[in-house]
Structure formats: structure tokens, C-alpha cells
Design an enzyme around this catalytic site. Structure first.
Site, PDB file in Angstrom:
ATOM      1  N   TYR A  72       0.856  -1.230   0.046  1.00 34.92           N
ATOM      2  CA  TYR A  72       0.041  -0.145   0.045  1.00 34.92           C
ATOM      3  C   TYR A  72       0.910   1.199  -0.056  1.00 34.92           C
ATOM      4  O   TYR A  72       1.967   1.320   0.513  1.00 34.92           O
ATOM      5  CB  TYR A  72      -0.577   0.196   1.326  1.00 34.92           C
ATOM      6  CG  TYR A  72      -1.793  -0.726   1.444  1.00 34.92           C
ATOM      7  CD1 TYR A  72      -2.986  -0.516   0.339  1.00 34.92           C
ATOM      8  CD2 TYR A  72      -2.518  -1.307   2.504  1.00 34.92           C
ATOM      9  CE1 TYR A  72      -4.201  -1.101   0.372  1.00 34.92           C
ATOM     10  CE2 TYR A  72      -3.829  -1.969   2.514  1.00 34.92           C
ATOM     11  CZ  TYR A  72      -4.361  -2.178   1.580  1.00 34.92           C
ATOM     12  OH  TYR A  72      -5.782  -2.721   1.677  1.00 34.92           O
ATOM     13  N   GLU A 118      -5.806  -0.047   8.410  1.00 35.81           N
ATOM     14  CA  GLU A 118      -5.749   0.297   9.936  1.00 35.81           C
ATOM     15  C   GLU A 118      -4.877   1.447  10.155  1.00 35.81           C
ATOM     16  O   GLU A 118      -4.080   1.356  11.216  1.00 35.81           O
ATOM     17  CB  GLU A 118      -5.130  -0.698  10.495  1.00 35.81           C
ATOM     18  CG  GLU A 118      -6.314  -2.023  10.872  1.00 35.81           C
ATOM     19  CD  GLU A 118      -6.529  -2.930   9.593  1.00 35.81           C
ATOM     20  OE1 GLU A 118      -7.596  -2.557   9.231  1.00 35.81           O
ATOM     21  OE2 GLU A 118      -5.789  -3.454   9.235  1.00 35.81           O
ATOM     22  N   ASN A 177      -9.908   0.639  -3.012  1.00 28.77           N
ATOM     23  CA  ASN A 177      -9.573  -0.197  -2.277  1.00 28.77           C
ATOM     24  C   ASN A 177     -10.788  -0.831  -1.375  1.00 28.77           C
ATOM     25  O   ASN A 177     -11.501   0.133  -0.677  1.00 28.77           O
ATOM     26  CB  ASN A 177      -8.546   0.266  -1.129  1.00 28.77           C
ATOM     27  CG  ASN A 177      -8.095  -0.945  -0.217  1.00 28.77           C
ATOM     28  OD1 ASN A 177      -7.349  -1.787  -0.673  1.00 28.77           O
ATOM     29  ND2 ASN A 177      -8.368  -0.684   1.117  1.00 28.77           N
ATOM     30  N   GLU A 178     -11.248  -2.071  -1.602  1.00 26.02           N
ATOM     31  CA  GLU A 178     -12.500  -2.473  -1.154  1.00 26.02           C
ATOM     32  C   GLU A 178     -13.747  -1.601  -1.297  1.00 26.02           C
ATOM     33  O   GLU A 178     -14.395  -0.898  -0.223  1.00 26.02           O
ATOM     34  CB  GLU A 178     -12.251  -2.904   0.270  1.00 26.02           C
ATOM     35  CG  GLU A 178     -11.616  -4.369   0.416  1.00 26.02           C
ATOM     36  CD  GLU A 178     -11.638  -4.663   2.219  1.00 26.02           C
ATOM     37  OE1 GLU A 178     -12.010  -3.691   2.897  1.00 26.02           O
ATOM     38  OE2 GLU A 178     -11.570  -5.911   2.307  1.00 26.02           O
ATOM     39  N   GLU A 260      -6.480 -10.549  -0.265  1.00 25.57           N
ATOM     40  CA  GLU A 260      -6.171 -10.409   1.026  1.00 25.57           C
ATOM     41  C   GLU A 260      -6.613 -11.571   1.995  1.00 25.57           C
ATOM     42  O   GLU A 260      -7.904 -11.736   2.263  1.00 25.57           O
ATOM     43  CB  GLU A 260      -7.023  -9.107   1.844  1.00 25.57           C
ATOM     44  CG  GLU A 260      -6.228  -7.783   1.250  1.00 25.57           C
ATOM     45  CD  GLU A 260      -7.029  -6.687   1.922  1.00 25.57           C
ATOM     46  OE1 GLU A 260      -7.616  -6.802   2.927  1.00 25.57           O
ATOM     47  OE2 GLU A 260      -6.609  -5.331   1.455  1.00 25.57           O
ATOM     48  N   TYR A 331       0.032  -8.566  14.026  1.00 26.88           N
ATOM     49  CA  TYR A 331      -1.086  -9.108  13.240  1.00 26.88           C
ATOM     50  C   TYR A 331      -1.232 -10.695  13.250  1.00 26.88           C
ATOM     51  O   TYR A 331      -1.999 -11.514  12.387  1.00 26.88           O
ATOM     52  CB  TYR A 331      -0.985  -8.691  11.740  1.00 26.88           C
ATOM     53  CG  TYR A 331      -2.351  -8.646  10.864  1.00 26.88           C
ATOM     54  CD1 TYR A 331      -3.133  -7.332  11.080  1.00 26.88           C
ATOM     55  CD2 TYR A 331      -2.805  -9.615  10.143  1.00 26.88           C
ATOM     56  CE1 TYR A 331      -4.212  -7.493  10.243  1.00 26.88           C
ATOM     57  CE2 TYR A 331      -3.983  -9.658   9.436  1.00 26.88           C
ATOM     58  CZ  TYR A 331      -4.673  -8.445   9.725  1.00 26.88           C
ATOM     59  OH  TYR A 331      -5.749  -8.293   8.744  1.00 26.88           O
TER      60      TYR A 331
END
Ligand SMILES: *[C@@H]1O[C@H](CO)[C@@H](O)[C@H](O)[C@H]1NC(C)=O
Ligand SMILES: *[C@@H]1O[C@H](CO)[C@@H](O)[C@H](O)[C@H]1NC(C)=O
Ligand SMILES: *[C@@H]1O[C@H](CO)[C@@H](O)[C@H](O)[C@H]1NC(C)=O
Ligand SMILES: *[C@@H]1O[C@H](CO)[C@@H](O)[C@H](O)[C@H]1NC(C)=O
Ligand SMILES: *[C@@H]1O[C@H](CO)[C@@H](O)[C@H](O)[C@H]1NC(C)=O
Length: 640
Positions: A72, A118, A177-178, A260, A331
Site C-alpha cells: 500500500y 488500519e 480499495n474495497e 487479502e 497481526y
């Protein structure tokens, strides 16, 4: 020397057989230079690791069998203020691309401009709302489109020579993005962004979208002539089939891609640390890579890293329950926060090895960690003292009836202090102070004396104030805990609605006015340094339980690493402290909060040096009586 004719021949062969990454819709595969190509990629966000460690982590990805890295681009990192750009240090995205190229990884580029990730505001700079108070991001709002165009004109040419069609390794470039999850399905915006992206990529890389296979999100996010992909985590055989069938509804043919595939999950403060099972992941991976899908997969995340400084984002899942993300972005990914190979890494690597050739690269042992000797810190100053204000505070706005937001103050993050006088008459005791729209957390003081906290996270909007305080100065110190990064338009910060106090019996609410407003942005470390060098005669005081009753305090200490000691990663074990931020050698390493689940703050050895390391703590609430700073040689997430 080659004869010109031969050169011409080589040129033609090169032109025709190479430098094309495309979709073979009939055979459900990607074609790279005319040959079928599959990828197993992993997400790694350069803005979450010290740049001196990028290469090491990229190599470990390649060693794990991955043949691509997915990145990203964080707009707000590169363009922190309107018209100001940063491409150095951790913002040197071009260097990251070069390193990935050298490590033999193809690159899947996701420039956003919105990235979720996030990260505060999903990567969109806060100043968009300073400049255009009513901006509608991710829509055809002309102000937004203009800013995106300005940004892409700065950003995208940096990637031109790395595009596959130009001899580089970038095979795919994402558009939005989404977007389907944002629900507004703005066709004009999608076409605008597709066209804008393709003016820079031309046909030298494949454009794609990513959406969740739920509700109508794939349809809403789908863009004509842009290759569609889905995202999902651990799934049974039936669920994998269902998810890819949803993709088939918008794109009947072509290779299947899970952009993802969640290796773990994000974690908020005040909830258990998220984990995902390695065996279940390996099982789902096998299903996706096998017949009949033979899918291409990107692990999200393969390496997570750290939410430095004030970059951590937040969620409300569309139900208004605000939750701020912890600082660690480990994560539960295959590569841990310090970049070590986990058990999950080995299991996934062995599955990948059944489908792709594993490169002959070493699998390094975990890097050395150290529990340094504890150090003592001393109090430097209080944020509300005259020197604290002069060094760390912005020039106050005085006599304002309006409560300025962070964005109106042109302030990215940190804190804003709102001060005024309470009414002189209370017929109720106590009277209720109400901050209806608080974003996000406030410590409340009366005449520099702490009286309580308010919290958006915990839905605490009011505080009883006893009658003895009538006519006194009230101070509301507001912390921005991170802008929501998912599904929200713009999570403005500060106090968004008038502050009232119920001094008489209901329904008599009085509105407070005549505010003095001071920002504490904590953006320039030199301000803390100046304070340390210049502070006056601050006398540190606190309650028996360590509470800082007179306001947030800056502490300083020195970690002295002798010349013959090896530098090693470490963690600050902050369980005896309260809440705040840590600066090591001037680097803001992020927020800490002993509410957990994260109980340690990761300090990569690249932030340390031999000799004296400065250790500065901005503590908002509570300090241990011995003012001791303890280190640990491992992360602690309050798990058994
Ligand atoms: C760019 O960002 C880095 C890392 O945050 C910082 O150290 C540097 O000072 C910034 N450079 C400019 C020109 O703002
Ligand atoms: C987008 O690009 C397409 C194809 O080049 C073109 O036909 C269309 O007019 C463009 N639309 C906009 C809104 O720029
Ligand atoms: C820290 O302070 C304690 C007393 O609280 C003292 O015993 C100890 O020696 C100090 N440590 C260092 C490294 O100065
Ligand atoms: C907030 O206070 C200002 C100034 O007193 C007033 O003009 C405004 O109407 C109030 N807004 C609300 C929503 O009560
Ligand atoms: C750090 O260590 C060096 C060498 O041991 C010493 O000269 C120096 O005084 C130490 N500094 C502090 C702050 O203890």
C-alpha cells in the site's frame, strides 16, 4: 560488437515476447510474457518497519516461497501537509520498490488513494478536511477529485520505470480499495480513478480491484475493464467455493485471486489480542492453490510491523462503537513484529513448496533480543505549565465560543486543550458536565487538578462536578486516538458539539463558551528537546497511587549501551505506567497504554546506538513511584 540488424532483431523479440502482464480469460490464468503465471504474494507495508530492515524482511518473504510483495502507499505519510511532500527515510517508497526488485519479488502496487490498512483515516491526509470542511472523500466531490489528481501527479511517475511493461517488476496496480464496502457505489468516481490511474500505468501493468464477497460489495466495487479480485481469510472448502463463485458473478472468467488472505487479524485496545491458527490457514491455502481454483493469493499480512507515532487507525464497524487500534501491527503474521520467522511461516512455506519452487535461501534464526538493565527517568515538565505551554503548545485561540476541531486547527493528531470558566452558580451538587461529541478521549481538570476522564470508546460522556468548583477554570484535554479507517467519510477530531453543564435541575443545561484552545501536536521532536534544555523549576508531584493530578508530564532518561555490547531489539515493558507515547532518540515509536492487551512497546535495534540513547516518555495519567523503565526480551500481549 553486434551488427545493427541483429540489434533490431533482438529489439523486436524483446518487444513482442516480453514485458507483458495480462489476463488469459479463456484459460483462467495470468500470462507473463505469454506464459502462464501464478503468484503467492504477501503484504508488507514499508511505513511499518525501520527502512534499514526492509531488505532483510523482503528476503525472508522470498525465502518463504513467495514470488511477489503487495504494498500500500500511505498518502498521509508522503503528503503530511498540503503542498508538502516527503520521500525520504521511511517514506522512500522508491527504495522499497528497488529492494523488492533486487530480492526477486514481483510487486503488486496498491496506491489507494484510500488504503484502509488500519492507518489513521485509511491513509487520507487529515488536511483534506482543513481545506474543505464538507469534503466527501472517495466520491465525485470535485475537491476530492482535484486533490487526488494533484497527489497522483506527484506519486505515480515515480513508479513508471518499475512497471512490468517498462522492464520493472510491478505487475499489477490497484484502483481504489474495497470500494464496495464504502457502500456509495459512485460510478463516476470509479471511472475517474480508473482513467487517472491508467494515464500513468498505460498498458504496462494490469489494473485491478479488490472487494469482499459479501452483500453487493463486489458489484459496487467492480469497475468496467478493471480486473476484479476478492478477499477473505480462513475458510472451509464450501466457503472458498462460495467466495470464488461470488467473484464469478461479476467476472465469469479469468484467474481467481484472493487479494487479502488474512493470516491473522487486527487488535483494538481493551480487547484480547487477535490470533489465527496456522493449521487452518495452511488448509485454506491448499484448497485455494489446488484444482479447481488454482488461485493466486496474497497473504495479508505476511509481515505486519508497527503503527508508529500517531498513525494507528480505528474502527467502528459501522455501528458507532469506536475502537482504536493497538500500536503493534504484529497481526499474528508469519513474520513477527521484529521480523522473525514464526511457526506459521514454516507451515505456510511447506504448503507453498508444493506449488511453487522454493528458492535456495537460508531460513535465519530469530534475531537477538535483549532485556536491557532498567533505567530511571526524571520528570522534565508538565504540559500545562508556562514552559510546557510555551514549548509544546500552539499559539492559543482565545475567547472563542466555537470549539475548534483538530482539522480546523490544521493539526494532524496529538492533543487539544480546551479551557474555560465554569458558571458561577450551581443549584445542583454535583452538576453534570456533558461532552456529547467527544473525539476521542478527554482528561478533565479543574484549576490544574484532575477530576475525571471521558471516553468515546467506553461511551462516557459526562462527569459530575461538585458545587465547590463553581466559577473555576475547567480544562478538557482531548486525545485523538486515531481516525476511523473503514467505511467512514471523515472522522473529525476534538469536541464536535457544544459542551454543556447541568447546573440547575432538568432541563436546564448551560452551554460553556469563551474557550481558550491550545493544540499539542507533538509533531516536531525539537520542541521536546527545547523543553528539556530550557525548562524552569517544575516541581513534580503526584498522588500516592502515581496519578498525575496536575496534568500530563514529560519524563526523560538515558539508556546507556556500552561500546562492546551488541545492539539488540528490545521491548519497553510499561505495565507500571499509564498511557502515552514513547520517543527513543527523537523517534516517536507509538502509543502505549497499560489497559492492554499490548503490554510492551517494540524498539528495533535500528533505533538504538552504542552510548547514550535518549528515552522520552509523554505520560498522560500515571507513573510508577520509582520512575523505573523496565525492558523485556519478548512481546507481551496479556495472553496465557
Ligand atoms: C520525512 O519523514 C521522515 C520520517 O518521518 C522524517 O524524519 C523527515 O524529517 C521528513 N522529511 C521532511 C522533508 O519532512
Ligand atoms: C475514461 O476513459 C475511457 C477510455 O479511454 C473514455 O472513453 C472515457 O471517456 C473516459 N471517461 C472519463 C470520465 O474521463
Ligand atoms: C534507579 O533508582 C534506584 C532508586 O530508586 C537506584 O537504587 C538505582 O541505582 C537507580 N538506577 C540507575 C541505573 O541509576
Ligand atoms: C453551540 O454554541 C454556539 C455558540 O454559543 C451557538 O451559536 C450554537 O448554536 C451552539 N450549537 C449547538 C448545536 O447547540
Ligand atoms: C554512559 O557510559 C559511558 C561509558 O561507560 C560513561 O562514560 C557515561 O558517563 C555514561 N552515561 C550515563 C548517562 O550514565
Amino acid at each position: 560488437m553486434l551488427r545493427p540488424v541483429l540489434l533490431l532483431f533482438i529489439f523486436f523479440v524483446t518487444c513482442h515476447a516480453q514485458g507483458r502482464f495480462e489476463v488469459d480469460y479463456d484459460n483462467n490464468v495470468f500470462l507473463k510474457d505469454g506464459e502462464p503465471f501464478h503468484y503467492v504474494a504477501g503484504s508488507f507495508h514499508y511505513f511499518r518497519a525501520h527502512p534499514d530492515t526492509w531488505q532483510d524482511k523482503l528476503r525472508k518473504m522470498r525465502a518463504g516461497g513467495l514470488n511477489a510483495v503487495d504494498i500500500y502507499v500511505q498518502w498521509s505519510l508522503h503528503n503530511p501537509k498540503d503542498g508538502i511532500y516527503n520521500w525520504t527515510g521511511i517514506a522512500d517508497v522508491e527504495r522499497f520498490i528497488q529492494l523488492a526488485t533486487e530480492e526477486d519479488l514481483y510487486i503488486i502496487l496498491r496506491p489507494g488513494p484510500y488504503i484502509c490498512a488500519e492507518i489513521d483515516n485509511g491513509g487520507l491526509p487529515y488536511w483534506l478536511a482543513t481545506k474543505y470542511p464538507n469534503i466527501q472523500v472517495r466520491s465525485k466531490d470535485q475537491n476530492y477529485l482535484n486533490e487526488v489528481e494533484t497527489w497522483y501527479t506527484q506519486l505515480m511517475p515515480k513508479f513508471t520505470k518499475y512497471l512490468y511493461g517498462n522492464g520493472g517488476k510491478i505487475i499489477m496496480v490497484q484502483v481504489e480499495n474495497e470500494y464496495g464496502a464504502y457502500k456509495i457505489c459512485d460510478e463516476e468516481y470509479k471511472i475517474f480513478l480508473r482513467n487517472l490511474t491508467s494515464t500513468f500505468t498505460e498498458d504496462k501493468a494490469l489494473l485491478f480491484t479488490t472487494d469482499r464477497p459479501i452483500d453487493n460489495e463486489l458489484r459496487c466495487g467492480y469497475i468496467e475493464n478493471v480486473f476484479a479480485t476478492v478477499d477473505f481469510g480462513i475458510a472451509s472448502e464450501a466457503e472458498v467455493a462460495y467466495n470464488f463463485n461470488r467473484l464469478r458473478e461479476v467476472q465469469p472468467k479469468g484467474p481467481l485471486v484472493n487479494s487479502e488472505f488474512y493470516t491473522g487479524w487486527l487488535t483494538h485496545w481493551q480487547e484480547p489480542n487477535a490470533r489465527r491458527g496456522a493449521a487452518e490457514l495452511a488448509e485454506t491455502l491448499k484448497i485455494m492453490l489446488s484444482e479447481p481454483y488454482k488461485a493466486n493469493v496474497n497473504f495479508y499480512m505476511f509481515f505486519g510491523g508497527t503503527n508508529y507515532a500517531f498513525w494507528a487507525g480505528a474502527n467502528d464497524w459501522g455501528i458507532g462503537k469506536y475502537m482504536a487500534d493497538i500500536t503493534s501491527y504484529d497481526y499474528d503474521a508469519p513474520l513477527s513484529e521484529p521480523g522473525d520467522l514464526t511457526a506459521k511461516y514454516y507451515i505456510l512455506r511447506s504448503v507453498i513448496g508444493e506449488y511453487l519452487q522454493l528458492p535456495p535461501l537460508p531460513l535465519p534464526d530469530p534475531s537477538k533480543k535483549r532485556k536491557y538493565e532498567s533505567i530511571n527517568v526524571t520528570a522534565v515538565d508538565n504540559l500545562f505549565s508556562s514552559t510546557g505551554r510555551a514549548n509544546l503548545g500552539s499559539k492559543p485561540i482565545e475567547g472563542s465560543d466555537k470549539l475548534w476541531t483538530f482539522e480546523e486547527l490544521d493539526q494532524f493528531s496529538g492533543f487539544v486543550l480546551y479551557e474555560t470558566k465554569l458558571p458561577t452558580v450551581f443549584t445542583r451538587d454535583p452538576a453534570n458536565l456533558v461532552v456529547e461529541k467527544l473525539r476521542d478521549r478527554a482528561l478533565v481538570y479543574i484549576e490544574n487538578r484532575y477530576v475525571g476522564a471521558l471516553s468515546r470508546e467506553n461511551a462516557i460522556k459526562s462527569l459530575p462536578i461538585s458545587k465547590g468548583n463553581a466559577g473555576k477554570k475547567v480544562q478538557i484535554f482531548v486525545e485523538n486516538q486515531g481516525r476511523i479507517n473503514f467505511q467512514d467519510n471523515f472522522d473529525l477530531k476534538g469536541i464536535l458539539k457544544n459542551v454543556t453543564i447541568q447546573t440547575f435541575f432538568e432541563p436546564y443545561y448551560e452551554e460553556l463558551s469563551d474557550w481558550t484552545i491550545t493544540g499539542y501536536p507533538f509533531e516536531k521532536y525539537s520542541q521536546i528537546e527545547d523543553l528539556i534544555n530550557s525548562h524552569g523549576n517544575y516541581v513534580y508531584s503526584r498522588s500516592k497511587n502515581g496519578f498525575l493530578y496536575e496534568g500530563p508530564v514529560i519524563f526523560k532518561g538515558t539508556l546507556n549501551i556500552s561500546g562492546d555490547e551488541e545492539l539488540a531489539d528490545t521491548w519497553w515493558s510499561y505495565k507500571n505506567w499509564g498511557k502515552g507515547s514513547l520517543f527513543v532518540n527523537g523517534n516517536n515509536l507509538g502509543r502505549y497504554w497499560s489497559i492492554g492487551p499490548q503490554m510492551t512497546l517494540y524498539i528495533a535495534k535500528e533505533f538504538l546506538k552504542r552510548g547514550e540513547n535518549s528515552f522520552v516518555i509523554l505520560e498522560l495519567q500515571r507513573a510508577p513511584s520509582d520512575l523505573k523503565v523496565d525492558f523485556s526480551n519478548e512481546a507481551d500481549y496479556n495472553e496465557d
